[in-house]
Design a protein around this motif. Structure first.
Motif, PDB file in Angstrom:
ATOM      1  N   ASP A 180      18.424  37.075  59.010  1.00 17.21           N
ATOM      2  CA  ASP A 180      19.647  36.286  59.111  1.00 17.21           C
ATOM      3  C   ASP A 180      20.182  36.389  60.535  1.00 17.21           C
ATOM      4  N   PRO A 181      19.975  35.354  61.364  1.00 13.89           N
ATOM      5  CA  PRO A 181      20.425  35.433  62.753  1.00 13.89           C
ATOM      6  C   PRO A 181      21.934  35.594  62.892  1.00 13.89           C
ATOM      7  N   LEU A 182      22.705  35.084  61.931  1.00 21.06           N
ATOM      8  CA  LEU A 182      24.159  35.237  62.015  1.00 21.06           C
ATOM      9  C   LEU A 182      24.564  36.700  61.843  1.00 21.06           C
ATOM     10  N   LEU A 183      23.876  37.422  60.955  1.00 15.70           N
ATOM     11  CA  LEU A 183      24.173  38.844  60.793  1.00 15.70           C
ATOM     12  C   LEU A 183      23.815  39.615  62.059  1.00 15.70           C
ATOM     13  N   SER A 184      22.678  39.276  62.649  1.00 18.83           N
ATOM     14  CA  SER A 184      22.273  39.945  63.894  1.00 18.83           C
ATOM     15  C   SER A 184      23.282  39.680  65.005  1.00 18.83           C
ATOM     16  N   ALA A 185      23.718  38.430  65.114  1.00 18.43           N
ATOM     17  CA  ALA A 185      24.706  38.080  66.143  1.00 18.43           C
ATOM     18  C   ALA A 185      26.026  38.789  65.887  1.00 18.43           C
ATOM     19  N   SER A 186      26.430  38.883  64.613  1.00 18.61           N
ATOM     20  CA  SER A 186      27.696  39.535  64.271  1.00 18.61           C
ATOM     21  C   SER A 186      27.688  41.008  64.663  1.00 18.61           C
ATOM     22  N   THR A 187      26.534  41.652  64.520  1.00 19.72           N
ATOM     23  CA  THR A 187      26.422  43.064  64.891  1.00 19.72           C
ATOM     24  C   THR A 187      26.727  43.273  66.365  1.00 19.72           C
ATOM     25  N   GLU A 188      26.371  42.297  67.190  1.00 21.84           N
ATOM     26  CA  GLU A 188      26.622  42.391  68.627  1.00 21.84           C
ATOM     27  C   GLU A 188      28.046  42.003  68.988  1.00 21.84           C
ATOM     28  N   VAL A 189      28.571  40.947  68.385  1.00 24.44           N
ATOM     29  CA  VAL A 189      29.823  40.342  68.844  1.00 24.44           C
ATOM     30  C   VAL A 189      31.062  40.959  68.189  1.00 24.44           C
ATOM     31  N   LEU A 190      31.008  41.265  66.897  1.00 27.66           N
ATOM     32  CA  LEU A 190      32.211  41.715  66.193  1.00 27.66           C
ATOM     33  C   LEU A 190      32.813  43.007  66.746  1.00 27.66           C
ATOM     34  N   PRO A 191      32.013  44.016  67.090  1.00 24.46           N
ATOM     35  CA  PRO A 191      32.641  45.228  67.637  1.00 24.46           C
ATOM     36  C   PRO A 191      33.432  44.974  68.914  1.00 24.46           C
ATOM     37  N   ARG A 192      32.988  44.050  69.751  1.00 19.16           N
ATOM     38  CA  ARG A 192      33.733  43.744  70.976  1.00 19.16           C
ATOM     39  C   ARG A 192      35.073  43.086  70.648  1.00 19.16           C
ATOM     40  N   LEU A 193      35.061  42.174  69.661  1.00 22.70           N
ATOM     41  CA  LEU A 193      36.309  41.531  69.262  1.00 22.70           C
ATOM     42  C   LEU A 193      37.249  42.549  68.616  1.00 22.70           C
ATOM     43  N   ARG A 194      36.707  43.435  67.813  1.00 22.69           N
ATOM     44  CA  ARG A 194      37.515  44.508  67.203  1.00 22.69           C
ATOM     45  C   ARG A 194      38.162  45.383  68.272  1.00 22.69           C
ATOM     46  N   ASP A 195      37.393  45.775  69.285  1.00 27.16           N
ATOM     47  CA  ASP A 195      37.932  46.643  70.327  1.00 27.16           C
ATOM     48  C   ASP A 195      38.978  45.921  71.165  1.00 27.16           C
ATOM     49  N   ARG A 196      38.796  44.623  71.377  1.00 28.56           N
ATOM     50  CA  ARG A 196      39.745  43.857  72.174  1.00 28.56           C
ATOM     51  C   ARG A 196      41.070  43.687  71.449  1.00 28.56           C
ATOM     52  N   THR A 197      41.009  43.480  70.142  1.00 31.77           N
ATOM     53  CA  THR A 197      42.238  43.235  69.383  1.00 31.77           C
ATOM     54  C   THR A 197      42.801  44.494  68.735  1.00 31.77           C
ATOM     55  N   GLY A 198      41.949  45.477  68.476  1.00 31.66           N
ATOM     56  CA  GLY A 198      42.384  46.672  67.759  1.00 31.66           C
ATOM     57  C   GLY A 198      42.582  46.432  66.274  1.00 31.66           C
ATOM     58  N   GLU A 199      42.090  45.288  65.770  1.00 31.01           N
ATOM     59  CA  GLU A 199      42.299  44.923  64.370  1.00 31.01           C
ATOM     60  C   GLU A 199      40.963  44.712  63.655  1.00 31.01           C
ATOM     61  N   SER A 200      41.061  44.513  62.347  1.00 35.93           N
ATOM     62  CA  SER A 200      39.876  44.251  61.527  1.00 35.93           C
ATOM     63  C   SER A 200      39.325  42.860  61.833  1.00 35.93           C
ATOM     64  N   VAL A 201      38.017  42.739  61.877  1.00 33.99           N
ATOM     65  CA  VAL A 201      37.393  41.431  62.106  1.00 33.99           C
ATOM     66  C   VAL A 201      36.331  41.198  61.034  1.00 33.99           C
ATOM     67  N   GLN A 202      36.154  39.937  60.672  1.00 39.43           N
ATOM     68  CA  GLN A 202      35.216  39.572  59.618  1.00 39.43           C
ATOM     69  C   GLN A 202      34.511  38.263  59.969  1.00 39.43           C
ATOM     70  N   VAL A 203      33.378  38.043  59.326  1.00 40.39           N
ATOM     71  CA  VAL A 203      32.715  36.740  59.334  1.00 40.39           C
ATOM     72  C   VAL A 203      32.595  36.286  57.883  1.00 40.39           C
ATOM     73  N   TYR A 204      33.017  35.048  57.622  1.00 41.99           N
ATOM     74  CA  TYR A 204      32.948  34.471  56.284  1.00 41.99           C
ATOM     75  C   TYR A 204      31.993  33.283  56.287  1.00 41.99           C
ATOM     76  N   ARG A 205      31.206  33.206  55.233  1.00 40.85           N
ATOM     77  CA  ARG A 205      30.280  32.089  55.071  1.00 40.85           C
ATOM     78  C   ARG A 205      30.645  31.346  53.784  1.00 40.85           C
ATOM     79  N   PRO A 206      30.603  29.995  53.795  1.00 43.18           N
ATOM     80  CA  PRO A 206      30.868  29.268  52.551  1.00 43.18           C
ATOM     81  C   PRO A 206      29.868  29.650  51.476  1.00 43.18           C
ATOM     82  N   ASP A 207      30.352  29.775  50.249  1.00 40.86           N
ATOM     83  CA  ASP A 207      29.515  30.218  49.131  1.00 40.86           C
ATOM     84  C   ASP A 207      29.926  29.413  47.904  1.00 40.86           C
ATOM     85  N   GLY A 208      29.326  28.237  47.742  1.00 41.52           N
ATOM     86  CA  GLY A 208      29.776  27.338  46.690  1.00 41.52           C
ATOM     87  C   GLY A 208      31.193  26.900  46.984  1.00 41.52           C
ATOM     88  N   MET A 209      32.079  27.077  46.014  1.00 41.38           N
ATOM     89  CA  MET A 209      33.484  26.746  46.213  1.00 41.38           C
ATOM     90  C   MET A 209      34.307  27.978  46.567  1.00 41.38           C
TER      91      MET A 209
END
Length: 233
Positions: A77-106
């Motif tokens: 899953d390339p999105l999971l691989s990308a998230s592993t790289e990008v999310l910690p930087r966004l977390r450190d910049r904001t000091g807050e929780s960060v998430q990635v959401y994918r549509p799953d049916g409704m």
């Protein structure tokens, strides 16, 4: 969602699979959700069940089958691989929780998280399935989603057509106390190489700390993160 492969029976089978994503579903509701004739819907559902792609609960309703999890676990899953790289930087910049959401049916599913090491968190468990009717990530996914997704998001009136138009105009969404009392969030779209929105990246935290308009603080950082995720796809 809403795409056609040109292979009729395959597209119908995928319709049936998608219809089971939100909750177990009986034959009558399956026909209503897919628009397929009763005999066709039943034949496809039974065929998918034989191959483990659907299962049935104690009431005889269909739900996603165990073979889907087996197949998903073996797929990169390339999105999971990308998230592993990008999310910690966004977390450190904001000091807050960060998430990635994918549509799953409704619904929408949290497929990646990164939490600060300390402090009060807005913890969304990995794998959590949340409604498409509230929250900034829901607005982002609905703003660029298909008709069925938008209809679901607008169902209870928390999200409006005007809100979705504003999200498309500025490129991000925010919410305060919509999904959960006392929690605010801001989200931006993640796109595939064709430009279609496939997920949303979010920053969330307590309203008392991040305010009711977190976009004023973090929209720029969030868009940089969404661009970085998009670039890695």
């Amino acid at each position: 969602m809403g795409h056609s492969s040109g292979i009729g029976v395959l597209d119908k089978a995928v319709q049936v699979l998608r219809a089971t994503a939100a909750a177990p579903i009986g034959l009558a509701d399956l026909c209503a959700a897919t628009g397929l004739p009763r005999a066709t819907a039943h034949r496809l559902a039974v065929g998918l069940e034989v191959h483990g792609l659907l299962g049935r609960d104690e009431l005889g309703r269909w739900h996603p089958g165990s073979m889907l999890a087996v197949l998903a676990a073996s797929a990169p899953d390339p999105l999971l691989s990308a998230s592993t790289e990008v999310l910690p930087r966004l977390r450190d910049r904001t000091g807050e929780s960060v998430q990635v959401y994918r549509p799953d049916g409704m619904m929408r599913t949290c497929i990646a998280v990164s939490e600060p090491a300390s402090g009060l968190r807005d913890t969304v468990p990995l794998g959590a399935r949340l409604p498409m009717t509230a929250g900034s990530a829901a607005k982002v996914l609905a703003a660029w989603g298909d008709t069925a997704t938008q209809r679901t998001a607008l169902a209870d009136g928390t999200i409006t057509d005007r809100m979705l138009a504003e999200v498309r105009r500025r490129g991000w969404a925010q919410s305060a106390g919509e999904r959960e009392s006392g929690v605010a969030s801001v989200s931006a779209p993640i796109r595939d190489r064709a430009g279609a929105v496939i997920a949303a990246v979010s920053v969330s935290g307590p309203i008392e700390r991040i305010g009711r308009r977190p976009g004023a603080r973090w929209a720029g950082d969030l868009i940089q993160a969404s661009d970085a995720l998009t670039a890695r796809l």
